[in-house]
Design an enzyme around this catalytic site. Structure first.
Site, PDB file in Angstrom:
ATOM      1  N   ASP A   1      -3.478  93.066  48.347  1.00  0.00           N
ATOM      2  CA  ASP A   1      -4.852  93.629  47.576  1.00  0.00           C
ATOM      3  C   ASP A   1      -4.973  95.099  47.873  1.00  0.00           C
ATOM      4  O   ASP A   1      -6.120  95.548  48.254  1.00  0.00           O
ATOM      5  CB  ASP A   1      -5.824  92.729  47.965  1.00  0.00           C
ATOM      6  CG  ASP A   1      -7.304  93.077  46.959  1.00  0.00           C
ATOM      7  OD1 ASP A   1      -6.901  93.635  45.564  1.00  0.00           O
ATOM      8  OD2 ASP A   1      -8.275  92.893  47.300  1.00  0.00           O
TER       9      ASP A   1
ATOM     10  N   LYS B   1     -18.065  89.462  57.291  1.00  0.00           N
ATOM     11  CA  LYS B   1     -17.837  88.964  55.810  1.00  0.00           C
ATOM     12  C   LYS B   1     -18.129  87.433  55.552  1.00  0.00           C
ATOM     13  O   LYS B   1     -17.507  86.594  56.307  1.00  0.00           O
ATOM     14  CB  LYS B   1     -16.471  89.413  55.207  1.00  0.00           C
ATOM     15  CG  LYS B   1     -16.310  90.827  54.856  1.00  0.00           C
ATOM     16  CD  LYS B   1     -15.066  90.917  54.225  1.00  0.00           C
ATOM     17  CE  LYS B   1     -15.001  92.589  53.845  1.00  0.00           C
ATOM     18  NZ  LYS B   1     -13.749  92.801  52.674  1.00  0.00           N
TER      19      LYS B   1
ATOM     20  N   VAL C   1     -21.039  91.178  52.715  1.00  0.00           N
ATOM     21  CA  VAL C   1     -20.693  91.917  54.015  1.00  0.00           C
ATOM     22  C   VAL C   1     -21.999  92.432  54.800  1.00  0.00           C
ATOM     23  O   VAL C   1     -22.774  93.218  54.121  1.00  0.00           O
ATOM     24  CB  VAL C   1     -19.867  93.117  53.630  1.00  0.00           C
ATOM     25  CG1 VAL C   1     -19.249  93.621  55.002  1.00  0.00           C
ATOM     26  CG2 VAL C   1     -18.662  92.478  52.559  1.00  0.00           C
TER      27      VAL C   1
ATOM     28  N   GLY D   1     -14.637  91.122  48.267  1.00  0.00           N
ATOM     29  CA  GLY D   1     -13.984  90.160  47.200  1.00  0.00           C
ATOM     30  C   GLY D   1     -14.281  88.596  47.557  1.00  0.00           C
ATOM     31  O   GLY D   1     -14.508  87.992  46.864  1.00  0.00           O
ATOM     32  N   MET D   2     -14.646  88.442  48.846  1.00  0.00           N
ATOM     33  CA  MET D   2     -15.007  87.035  49.338  1.00  0.00           C
ATOM     34  C   MET D   2     -16.297  86.853  49.574  1.00  0.00           C
ATOM     35  O   MET D   2     -16.880  85.517  49.587  1.00  0.00           O
ATOM     36  CB  MET D   2     -14.308  86.604  50.524  1.00  0.00           C
ATOM     37  CG  MET D   2     -14.745  87.636  51.845  1.00  0.00           C
ATOM     38  SD  MET D   2     -13.729  87.022  53.102  1.00  0.00           S
ATOM     39  CE  MET D   2     -14.326  85.545  53.493  1.00  0.00           C
TER      40      MET D   2
END
Length: 875
Positions: free
Chosen positions: A124, A41, A26, A22-23
């Site tokens: 989340d 990440k 990876v 999501g950020m």
């Protein structure tokens, strides 16, 4: 750019990519200090100090079912490398047997309980964030979205992180993935650990049924399901129903409060819901929706709602570091599929850039090379976004890449991207629409202004790509009562849809035309084949933010019927003030109105200005000493651009048929001064009053600057206009220097408006004065300073010297940091005779409250509501 193997990131060595989170990206990496492999990440943005503090709080969690967070870098997180499939991978194989599902669920619950005891909310939780190791141990990942309400342990000492109260996180932010959001989270309201309990219930339901509980064609549809849909309890084993019912209460006050109590609700023979309790479930679910609907549909709160899908609104906070603000046009737009928004955010220093955000993700991503962007618009496939910036029409991909310049756009006023890969755009103010290939190229004229029109703007290509909808206006700087028009993209023929109906027209897939009028959004049935409206227009929404000075409004629609808008009222009304170089102001005219084009008399005691109202504009004279004002013109239509004669006895202004003169004391009627078949605008007298600079507007072909000999005595008499310069700009605003030997003006030779100086009479050379956009040059009487206004509505000044035929200018500097009212290319300032202060047009409204500057509202099922409201009309 992806990191290649062997790349060093701090002390860590990148081994291989693992995917995208999501950020960001990876990677599998090696920690040589500990001799272990880790997962890293990497974010595209540097972390804030607050984010780092929150991450270190997560690092203090030490639980066998929580993925350990080892380290935090400036833009990356280092965590435990967990081998094995995700729970999402396991569910793809089908429903999970009850006992196996409960074994997994207990470990998820243990992880949440440990985090909740430390005051940390996951926010989340979803199957993709849950891993199952080969030995059956469950690991919950990505507690990085958690937010804390109190200061946590100092950096470098995560073990001493205190337990903090479990309270609200940031209110108004929609975070997490749509299908797993709690109802209060989807509405952007305050959330706490009960949001995690809801998500736990959704995940358990999915494990037991093998099907996602909330799913739709778009993110907006999914969010609507979260708010309105009831689970099918027959799809899950009876033993787990009571637990799921308590976890999936839409009202958080009725929901299970502590995940540790979940297992007490497992029953071999749970009590079947009675008819009464089932009805209560439906009522509880319905109440939330009705409240949302009532808050949105204020115009008909007392009306009974017909059956069908209700309109659901979601308040979305884009983040406390975002401040929505497009200099012109909508600040936020919705992708064609309704899953993503693109918006313009403005920094405290006034710098604008584009950001994008999916509705189901917590963070917004900046789009590179979009500085000074305004009026964004999507491509039909949603992969590109077009925008205006720096005097150009541009586009950029949402997934990265270089920004592409398509063509010059000195003062863009809206664009629309058709399905055949053409863009219809308003590239300048006093101009018709143009067509440009979406890959770039020379613009081709599509529409032309008639003799009375001032601008065509805010186009929308209609479905099928055969016609374009737009608005046109007769009154400068007031587009509240514009005509709505369609033009064929085949033969360019025009057809008026509504005479002076409103502004910012948009066609809806429901077969309706909507537009803003008197602060309300109106809808009327529209035949897209015959290009005609049928039946009366009906208000469908109040308090949509809009700007009559530019004819724009803050709303957008997806193809599926989701609406995005900003709440607010009309802006654009102004007041008149004195402004000095230190930023101090003193009010001259406090009553808000559509003021523009202020011109001080030569002695500084009177102020001429134009006031627009409806489809007319008039010249007024305000006596500064007495505080009185009188209207100089009384004819219907447009009267604008007043200029004082140097003796202060007369004013020359623009009106239909050319220019006119009138006595400054109001005696007598205005008389013709010059006659012209094309619009003609007076601009500047020489100090001795023997010559007037004016310009003829030729939309699409620039403007022609002319000078007119003026004689007397008594009333001013014009001689034959003489050509001075053909410019590329439509609005050059020429101004004579105090000695009459130089003429300053604005042109778009570089693609954007800049200020230039030429000798008078013209000797064929010009000197560029501004260096980052400029217009409306004004000379100081001291013969040493030349002022101008930037696109950001700030005043700049340039010191200059003259030696013979040489004009030498210093580097421009800011005279005052205060921003004036945004009037586009319409004058909003004039210099006092002593050169020490300006009379300026300023916004009547104060700055928008900080708490709402980052808010937009998403409305699901809006088209269904429009259909119901207008059912039976136009038949």
């Amino acid at each position: 750019m992806p990191l290649a193997p062997s790349t060093r990131l701090g002390p860590y060595e990148i081994l291989a990519p693992l995917g995208a989170g999501g950020m960001g990206e990876v990677y599998r990496a090696l920690d040589p200090r500990m001799g272990r492999e880790v997962a890293i990440k990497v974010s595209a943005e540097r972390f804030s100090d607050r984010f780092e503090r929150e991450v270190r709080a997560v690092a203090a969690l030490n639980h066998p079912n929580i993925c350990h967070l080892y380290d935090v870098g400036p833009n990356y997180l280092v965590m435990e490398l967990v081998e094995g499939p995700t729970l999402a991978d396991r569910i793809k194989q089908g429903a999970i047997p009850l006992e196996e599902a409960l074994t997994i669920a207990r470990q998820i619950g243990d992880a949440l309980e440990a985090a909740h005891e430390k005051g940390i909310v996951h926010r989340d939780l979803k199957p993709a964030n849950i891993k199952i190791k080969p030995d059956g141990v469950v690991k919950v990942l990505d507690f990085g979205l958690a937010k804390m309400t109190e200061q946590v342990a100092p950096a470098g000492n995560p073990e001493s992180s205190p337990t903090v109260p479990m309270e609200a996180t940031i209110a108004g932010q929609i975070m997490g993935t749509a299908a797993y959001m709690a109802p209060e989270q989807a509405r952007g309201k305050t959330v706490d650990k009960r949001a995690d309990i809801w998500a736990f219930g959704v995940v358990l339901y999915e494990m037991l049924s093998g099907r996602r509980l909330f799913e739709g064609e778009t993110i907006s549809d999914t969010l609507a399901g979260v708010l309105t849909k009831e689970p099918d309890w027959e799809r899950v084993p009876a033993k787990a129903r009571r637990l799921l019912q308590r976890c999936l209460e839409k009202d958080p006050k009725r929901r299970l409060r502590d995940i540790g109590d979940a297992w007490l609700l497992l029953e071999d023979k749970p009590e079947a819901p009675t008819a009464k309790s089932g009805a209560l479930w439906k009522v509880a679910a319905g109440v939330a929706v009705v409240v949302s609907a009532i808050s949105l549909w204020a115009p008909w709160r007392a009306a009974l709602r017909p059956a069908g899908q209700p309109a659901v609104q979601l308040d979305l906070d884009l983040g406390s570091d975002m401040s929505l603000g497009s200099s012109t046009g909508p600040a936020a737009i919705l992708s064609p599929d309704g899953d993503r928004i693109v918006f313009v955010s403005q920094s405290p220093e006034g710098t604008r850039r584009l950001y994008t955000r999916r509705l189901d993700q917590p963070a917004s991503m900046a789009l590179a090379n979009t500085g000074d962007a305004y009026a964004p618009f999507f491509s039909p496939d949603g992969q590109w976004v077009g925008f205006f910036a720096g005097g150009k029409l541009k586009k950029t991909r949402l997934d990265g890449g270089e920004t592409v310049v398509l063509c010059d756009a000195p003062a863009g006023r809206g664009a629309s991207w058709s399905e055949d890969n053409m863009i219809v755009a308003a590239l300048d103010v006093r101009n018709g629409l143009s067509q440009i290939p979406a890959d770039g190229g020379k613009p081709a004229s599509l529409t032309e202004l008639n003799a009375e029109e001032l601008s065509h703007r805010w186009p929308q290509v209609l479905p099928g790509g055969k016609a374009v909808l737009f608005m046109t206006n007769l009154t400068p700087a007031n587009y509240a009562e514009s005509a709505i028009v369609v033009a064929s993209l085949v033969d360019h023929r025009r057809k008026t849809v509504l005479e002076r109906g409103g502004m910012y027209p948009r066609y809806l897939p429901s077969g309706h035309l909507v537009y803003l009028a008197k602060g309300k959004l109106f809808a009327v049935p529209f035949d897209a084949d015959r290009l005609e409206v049928h039946g009366p227009a009906t208000p469908v929404l109040e308090e949509v933010a809009n700007d009559p000075a530019f004819g724009s409004a803050q709303f957008d629609f997806s193809r599926g019927g989701t609406m995005l808008y900003r709440r607010g009222k009309a802006i654009g009304q102004r007041i008149v003030q004195w402004l000095d170089g230190a930023g101090n102001t003193q009010t001259l005219l406090a009553e808000p109105a559509f003021y523009q084009m202020p011109r001080l008399s030569p002695d500084g005691t009177r102020l001429a200005l134009v006031v627009s109202k409806g489809s007319s504009s008039d010249v007024w004279v305000y006596d500064i000493q007495q505080g009185s004002k009188a209207r100089l013109t009384a004819s219907a239509g447009v009267n604008a651009d007043p200029v004082w004669t140097p003796d202060g006895r007369f004013l020359v202004f623009q009106s239909a048929g050319g220019t006119f003169w009138a006595r400054a004391d109001g005696a007598g009627k205005p008389q013709p001064f010059t006659v012209s078949k094309t619009p003609q605008y007076p601009a500047s007298f020489t100090a001795d009053g023997t010559r007037l600079a004016l310009y003829d507007s030729n939309p699409g072909r620039g403007a022609v600057i002319r000078t007119v000999p003026v004689s007397g005595p008594g009333q001013p008499q014009a001689g034959k206009p003489e050509l001075f310069l053909q410019t590329l700009s439509d609005i050059p605003h020429p101004a004579f220097s105090p000695d009459g030997h130089w003429l300053a003006y604005a042109s778009v030779d570089s693609g954007t408006y800049e200020v230039y100086v030429r000798a008078f009479p013209d000797k064929g050379t010009q000197r560029q004065i501004s260096n980052n956009g400029g217009n409306m040059p004004i000379w100081s009487r001291n013969g040493r300073e030349l002022f101008y206004r930037t696109d950001e509505q700030r005043i700049m000044v340039v010191n200059y010297t003259v030696k013979g035929d040489s004009f030498m200018a210093d580097k421009p500097r800011m005279w005052c940091a205060r921003q004036l009212a945004n009037t586009g290319l319409t004058p909003n300032l004039d210099l006092s005779p002593d050169g020490k202060r300006f009379v300026v047009v300023m916004p009547a409204e104060g700055p928008e409250p900080r708490e709402t500057q980052s808010h937009v509202t998403v409305v699901v099922n809006f088209l269904d509501e429009v259909r119901r409201r207008l059912a039976g009309q136009g038949k």
